[in-house]
Scaffold this motif. Structure first.
Motif, PDB file in Angstrom:
ATOM      1  N   VAL A  84       0.820  -1.212   0.000  1.00 49.66           N
ATOM      2  CA  VAL A  84       0.000   0.000   0.000  1.00 49.66           C
ATOM      3  C   VAL A  84       0.854   1.262   0.000  1.00 49.66           C
ATOM      4  CG1 VAL A  84      -1.683   1.337   1.348  1.00 49.66           C
ATOM      5  CG2 VAL A  84      -1.980  -1.132   1.064  1.00 49.66           C
ATOM      6  N   GLU A  85       1.854   1.309   0.879  1.00 48.84           N
ATOM      7  CA  GLU A  85       2.607   2.547   1.048  1.00 48.84           C
ATOM      8  C   GLU A  85       3.801   2.662   0.102  1.00 48.84           C
ATOM      9  OE1 GLU A  85       3.629   3.228   5.114  1.00 48.84           O
ATOM     10  OE2 GLU A  85       1.583   2.885   5.830  1.00 48.84           O
ATOM     11  N   GLN A  86       4.452   1.543  -0.189  1.00 52.61           N
ATOM     12  CA  GLN A  86       5.630   1.591  -1.059  1.00 52.61           C
ATOM     13  C   GLN A  86       5.265   1.369  -2.522  1.00 52.61           C
ATOM     14  OE1 GLN A  86       9.073  -0.707   0.262  1.00 52.61           O
ATOM     15  NE2 GLN A  86       9.521  -1.279  -1.867  1.00 52.61           N
ATOM     16  N   ASP A  87       4.536   0.289  -2.800  1.00 52.55           N
ATOM     17  CA  ASP A  87       4.174  -0.022  -4.183  1.00 52.55           C
ATOM     18  C   ASP A  87       2.979   0.791  -4.670  1.00 52.55           C
ATOM     19  OD1 ASP A  87       6.205  -1.856  -4.069  1.00 52.55           O
ATOM     20  OD2 ASP A  87       4.893  -3.578  -3.758  1.00 52.55           O
ATOM     21  N   LYS A  88       2.197   1.323  -3.734  1.00 51.49           N
ATOM     22  CA  LYS A  88       1.048   2.179  -4.057  1.00 51.49           C
ATOM     23  C   LYS A  88       0.095   1.499  -5.051  1.00 51.49           C
ATOM     24  CE  LYS A  88       3.667   6.414  -3.156  1.00 51.49           C
ATOM     25  NZ  LYS A  88       3.198   6.476  -1.747  1.00 51.49           N
ATOM     26  N   ILE A  89      -0.355   0.321  -4.660  1.00 56.51           N
ATOM     27  CA  ILE A  89      -1.255  -0.432  -5.531  1.00 56.51           C
ATOM     28  C   ILE A  89      -2.639   0.217  -5.608  1.00 56.51           C
ATOM     29  CG2 ILE A  89      -0.060  -2.615  -5.141  1.00 56.51           C
ATOM     30  CD1 ILE A  89      -2.341  -3.363  -3.190  1.00 56.51           C
ATOM     31  N   PHE A  90      -3.341  -0.073  -6.676  1.00 49.63           N
ATOM     32  CA  PHE A  90      -4.719   0.370  -6.866  1.00 49.63           C
ATOM     33  C   PHE A  90      -5.665  -0.466  -6.009  1.00 49.63           C
ATOM     34  CE2 PHE A  90      -8.630  -0.447  -9.461  1.00 49.63           C
ATOM     35  CZ  PHE A  90      -9.220   0.814  -9.329  1.00 49.63           C
ATOM     36  N   ALA A  91      -5.444  -1.793  -5.985  1.00 44.70           N
ATOM     37  CA  ALA A  91      -6.304  -2.697  -5.230  1.00 44.70           C
ATOM     38  C   ALA A  91      -5.574  -4.010  -5.033  1.00 44.70           C
ATOM     39  CB  ALA A  91      -7.618  -2.936  -5.964  1.00 44.70           C
ATOM     40  N   PHE A  92      -6.074  -4.812  -4.095  1.00 46.22           N
ATOM     41  CA  PHE A  92      -5.606  -6.187  -3.928  1.00 46.22           C
ATOM     42  C   PHE A  92      -6.402  -7.086  -4.868  1.00 46.22           C
ATOM     43  CE2 PHE A  92      -4.241  -4.282   0.024  1.00 46.22           C
ATOM     44  CZ  PHE A  92      -3.040  -4.923   0.311  1.00 46.22           C
ATOM     45  N   SER A  93      -5.712  -8.060  -5.452  1.00 50.91           N
ATOM     46  CA  SER A  93      -6.379  -9.041  -6.300  1.00 50.91           C
ATOM     47  C   SER A  93      -5.848 -10.417  -5.946  1.00 50.91           C
ATOM     48  CB  SER A  93      -6.115  -8.751  -7.781  1.00 50.91           C
ATOM     49  OG  SER A  93      -6.747  -9.708  -8.609  1.00 50.91           O
ATOM     50  N   ALA A  94      -6.769 -11.340  -5.697  1.00 55.41           N
ATOM     51  CA  ALA A  94      -6.422 -12.703  -5.290  1.00 55.41           C
ATOM     52  C   ALA A  94      -5.588 -12.636  -4.008  1.00 55.41           C
ATOM     53  CB  ALA A  94      -5.723 -13.439  -6.415  1.00 55.41           C
ATOM     54  N   GLY A  95      -4.504 -13.376  -3.952  1.00 50.25           N
ATOM     55  CA  GLY A  95      -3.782 -13.475  -2.705  1.00 50.25           C
ATOM     56  C   GLY A  95      -4.476 -14.459  -1.779  1.00 50.25           C
ATOM     57  N   CYS A  96      -3.708 -14.992  -0.837  1.00 48.58           N
ATOM     58  CA  CYS A  96      -4.289 -15.942   0.114  1.00 48.58           C
ATOM     59  C   CYS A  96      -3.356 -16.098   1.299  1.00 48.58           C
ATOM     60  CB  CYS A  96      -4.516 -17.296  -0.550  1.00 48.58           C
ATOM     61  SG  CYS A  96      -5.407 -18.468   0.499  1.00 48.58           S
ATOM     62  N   SER A  97      -3.861 -15.763   2.464  1.00 49.17           N
ATOM     63  CA  SER A  97      -3.090 -15.948   3.686  1.00 49.17           C
ATOM     64  C   SER A  97      -4.026 -16.320   4.813  1.00 49.17           C
ATOM     65  CB  SER A  97      -2.321 -14.674   4.059  1.00 49.17           C
ATOM     66  OG  SER A  97      -1.693 -14.828   5.315  1.00 49.17           O
ATOM     67  N   ILE A  98      -3.543 -17.138   5.701  1.00 51.02           N
ATOM     68  CA  ILE A  98      -4.348 -17.513   6.850  1.00 51.02           C
ATOM     69  C   ILE A  98      -4.465 -16.356   7.831  1.00 51.02           C
ATOM     70  CG2 ILE A  98      -2.589 -18.410   8.431  1.00 51.02           C
ATOM     71  CD1 ILE A  98      -4.581 -20.968   8.454  1.00 51.02           C
ATOM     72  N   SER A  99      -3.729 -15.264   7.558  1.00 53.76           N
ATOM     73  CA  SER A  99      -3.786 -14.065   8.396  1.00 53.76           C
ATOM     74  C   SER A  99      -4.499 -12.913   7.697  1.00 53.76           C
ATOM     75  CB  SER A  99      -2.368 -13.636   8.806  1.00 53.76           C
ATOM     76  OG  SER A  99      -1.746 -14.634   9.592  1.00 53.76           O
ATOM     77  N   GLU A 100      -5.396 -13.221   6.754  1.00 57.73           N
ATOM     78  CA  GLU A 100      -6.117 -12.156   6.052  1.00 57.73           C
ATOM     79  C   GLU A 100      -6.959 -11.298   6.990  1.00 57.73           C
ATOM     80  OE1 GLU A 100      -8.387 -13.833   2.827  1.00 57.73           O
ATOM     81  OE2 GLU A 100      -6.605 -14.138   1.602  1.00 57.73           O
ATOM     82  N   ASP A 101      -7.331 -11.859   8.117  1.00 59.73           N
ATOM     83  CA  ASP A 101      -8.117 -11.071   9.068  1.00 59.73           C
ATOM     84  C   ASP A 101      -7.312  -9.912   9.653  1.00 59.73           C
ATOM     85  OD1 ASP A 101      -6.465 -13.016  10.338  1.00 59.73           O
ATOM     86  OD2 ASP A 101      -7.657 -12.877  12.180  1.00 59.73           O
ATOM     87  N   GLN A 102      -5.981  -9.971   9.564  1.00 61.46           N
ATOM     88  CA  GLN A 102      -5.137  -8.981  10.204  1.00 61.46           C
ATOM     89  C   GLN A 102      -5.242  -7.584   9.585  1.00 61.46           C
ATOM     90  OE1 GLN A 102      -3.084  -9.451  13.010  1.00 61.46           O
ATOM     91  NE2 GLN A 102      -4.297 -11.335  13.123  1.00 61.46           N
ATOM     92  N   TYR A 103      -5.633  -7.506   8.309  1.00 57.00           N
ATOM     93  CA  TYR A 103      -5.629  -6.184   7.671  1.00 57.00           C
ATOM     94  C   TYR A 103      -7.000  -5.753   7.164  1.00 57.00           C
ATOM     95  CZ  TYR A 103      -4.984  -9.090   3.435  1.00 57.00           C
ATOM     96  OH  TYR A 103      -5.097 -10.030   2.440  1.00 57.00           O
ATOM     97  N   GLN A 104      -8.060  -6.377   7.632  1.00 58.78           N
ATOM     98  CA  GLN A 104      -9.386  -5.977   7.162  1.00 58.78           C
ATOM     99  C   GLN A 104      -9.738  -4.559   7.601  1.00 58.78           C
ATOM    100  OE1 GLN A 104     -11.216  -7.873   4.944  1.00 58.78           O
ATOM    101  NE2 GLN A 104      -9.283  -9.009   4.973  1.00 58.78           N
ATOM    102  N   ALA A 105      -9.407  -4.190   8.829  1.00 58.56           N
ATOM    103  CA  ALA A 105      -9.668  -2.823   9.281  1.00 58.56           C
ATOM    104  C   ALA A 105      -8.854  -1.814   8.478  1.00 58.56           C
ATOM    105  CB  ALA A 105      -9.356  -2.687  10.773  1.00 58.56           C
ATOM    106  N   ASP A 106      -7.649  -2.197   8.077  1.00 52.51           N
ATOM    107  CA  ASP A 106      -6.803  -1.292   7.285  1.00 52.51           C
ATOM    108  C   ASP A 106      -7.384  -1.056   5.895  1.00 52.51           C
ATOM    109  OD1 ASP A 106      -4.339  -0.989   9.109  1.00 52.51           O
ATOM    110  OD2 ASP A 106      -4.587  -3.152   9.004  1.00 52.51           O
ATOM    111  N   LEU A 107      -7.975  -2.099   5.304  1.00 52.97           N
ATOM    112  CA  LEU A 107      -8.604  -1.926   3.999  1.00 52.97           C
ATOM    113  C   LEU A 107      -9.683  -0.851   4.067  1.00 52.97           C
ATOM    114  CD1 LEU A 107      -9.085  -5.641   2.847  1.00 52.97           C
ATOM    115  CD2 LEU A 107      -7.396  -4.014   1.959  1.00 52.97           C
TER     116      LEU A 107
END
Length: 531
Positions: free
Chosen positions: A218-241
């Protein structure tokens, strides 16, 4: 034997692979994909912040509001599944700006096609991709963060270090997404913009590394959006989204919090709902008087087991055995002995990790133990499964609930043509991401040159998305419709494991799994308040 292709990490994986038998030879291409997953170095963890509200995005039928917004034709099967044809065929188009009308309640229901003995219709042949050329003059330029005149930046967090399953589970997801983007880019991009992707490795789904990956993308690559991806820790950044107002399209979708987050667009039933659906199936078909559960030590796996317990206890069954495992547990022989002593009629496996479940099954085989009414599991529908667990569970009674029909002739035909490296490595999340990512691509076509995150979310929320009939699902993401009847978070399928031939043929059929004859469709009601 296919099991020799599995990467074994640690004693548990090694024993699983050496103790099991069977597994058909799928003839997989051994070379790596041209764009194999990278290994991004994690940065410092991103701070938590307050949750921002979602943009209004509930349009069911809205006319384009920008004069320059071109509308793409309905996609070919090779580029987007029939999930997108519902709105296109009806002539509805989402607005390219923020304003949106309220959705129609419910929407049309999915109609599963007539099924073969394997639960899927005959295969479809992929068509050539459809180009979306840049319009004459300007294409809108830099219309949002991560969008320029010639590029749209996407990113994803992948746990490539998950106990040796990277090759069979996580890398196929990345290869599939890169193949989808390559089709678009080889045909001129979306209005002249090429789709690019940066991934970040959070190892085994370590929460600190997951948050560091989020910060980097988000801060370095400055992406437009997340696409796909898969982690068992996806709950960790839902508030950040929500705080950063960055959408995540087609994530691994294990958590209820992802379904509660308007910036996340899940493609898989959350685990709590799965627990309810599976328990409903067991109560309806098996009617056990006693039961056991095995779980993983993450919150939503625990919550899924709690849902099983709630339903089975209400049914009148008694829990006599329960174990919680961490990934990589090397020896479960003592637990199997305890299960033999407790003697549950059946066991629910919500350990998620395929190796954790397989370890329990292998140790059970070594003691010649199996509950009399069998075991039902989730998250074990991966093509290589037969080569991992062997034929003992098939002889004794083993079922899996899964989100999509297996293996989907449309998806398999597309895979064979555009990403042959994934042959023999399909799984339920891969199926869902194929649909969700293509819905995202279709929406980018519809929006036109003025691409923004708000407009893209509005389009994704604007309709009911139907999968191809061979996958048998519908998705709704708009507010108030995420638990609509006959959609992905209310309905799954139950298959019985009958042989080690769990791979898909070119026609999308598998011999190793058959639809359960007692109750093939497992339903879960929308969660009650407070659940």
């Amino acid at each position: 034997m296919r099991s020799s292709r599995i990467v074994a990490l640690g004693a548990a994986a090694a024993i699983v692979l050496t103790a099991c038998g069977g597994g058909s030879d799928k003839g997989k291409t051994s070379s790596a994909a041209p764009n194999s997953p990278g290994r991004s170095q994690p940065a410092a963890a991103a701070p938590e912040g307050p949750q921002a509200s979602a943009p209004a995005a509930d349009s069911a039928t809205a006319a384009p509001s920008s004069a320059g917004a071109a509308t793409a034709s309905a996609p070919a099967p090779s580029q987007a599944p029939s999930a997108v044809k519902g709105a296109s065929g009806a002539g509805t188009q989402p607005a390219a700006s923020a304003g949106a009308s309220k959705p129609a309640a419910g929407g049309s229901s999915a109609s599963p096609a007539a099924r073969s003995s394997a639960g899927v219709p005959s295969a479809a042949t992929p068509a050539a991709p459809v180009a979306v050329p840049a319009p004459a003059g300007v294409n809108g330029g830099a219309t949002d963060r991560g969008v320029s005149a010639d590029e749209v930046k996407f990113g994803g967090i992948m746990m490539y270090g998950w106990l040796g399953l990277s090759e069979q589970v996580w890398q196929p997801m990345t290869r599939q997404m890169r193949a989808l983007f390559k089709i678009v880019n080889d045909n001129g991009g979306i209005y002249g913009r090429k789709l690019t992707y940066s991934d970040c490795d959070d190892g085994p789904g370590d929460p600190a590394r997951t948050r560091a990956c989020y910060k980097k993308l988000v801060e370095q690559d400055k992406i437009f959006a997340f696409s796909a991806g898969c982690s068992i820790s996806e709950d960790q950044y839902q508030a950040d989204l929500k705080q950063d107002q960055i959408p995540a399209f087609a994530p691994c979708s294990l958590y209820q919090v992802e379904w509660a987050n308007p910036y996340s667009f899940p493609v898989h039933m959350d685990m709590r709902q799965e627990g309810t659906a599976t328990a409903n199936w067991a109560a309806d078909t098996k009617k056990p008087k006693t039961y056991g559960v095995i779980c993983l030590n993450i919150p939503d796996s625990q919550a899924a087991c709690n849902r099983v317990e709630k339903r089975m206890n209400a049914f009148g069954a008694k829990e006599v055995f329960k174990r919680t495992y961490r990934s990589g547990t090397p020896d479960m022989s003592g637990d199997v002995l305890a299960a033999r002593t407790a003697a549950p009629d059946m066991i629910f496996d919500y350990a998620i990790d395929a190796f954790v479940g397989a370890r329990f099954y292998i140790d059970s085989q070594q003691q010649d133990y199996w509950p009399p009414m069998g075991i039902i599991a989730n998250h074990k529908t991966i093509e290589p499964l037969g080569g991992i667990i062997g034929d003992y569970p098939a002889k004794k009674g083993y079922w899996n609930n899964t989100t999509y029909l297996l293996w989907g002739p449309e998806h398999i035909a597309w895979q064979r043509k555009y990403v042959p490296e994934n042959k023999g490595e399909s799984h339920h999340v891969l199926q869902g991401q194929w649909i969700g990512e293509q819905a995202m691509i279709e929406c980018m076509k519809r929006i036109g040159p003025n691409l923004t995150r708000v407009a893209l979310m509005e389009c994704m929320n604007s309709q009911r998305w139907e999968s191809p009939p061979g996958l048998g699902q519908s998705m709704m993401w708009s507010a108030g419709n995420r638990y609509s009847d006959d959609t992905i978070n209310r309905k799954e399928y139950v298959y019985k494991y009958v042989s080690t031939e769990t791979y898909s043929g070119d026609d999308g059929k598998t011999k190793g799994w058959i639809p359960d004859t007692g109750e093939f469709v497992a339903h879960a009601p929308a969660p009650e308040a407070g659940e």
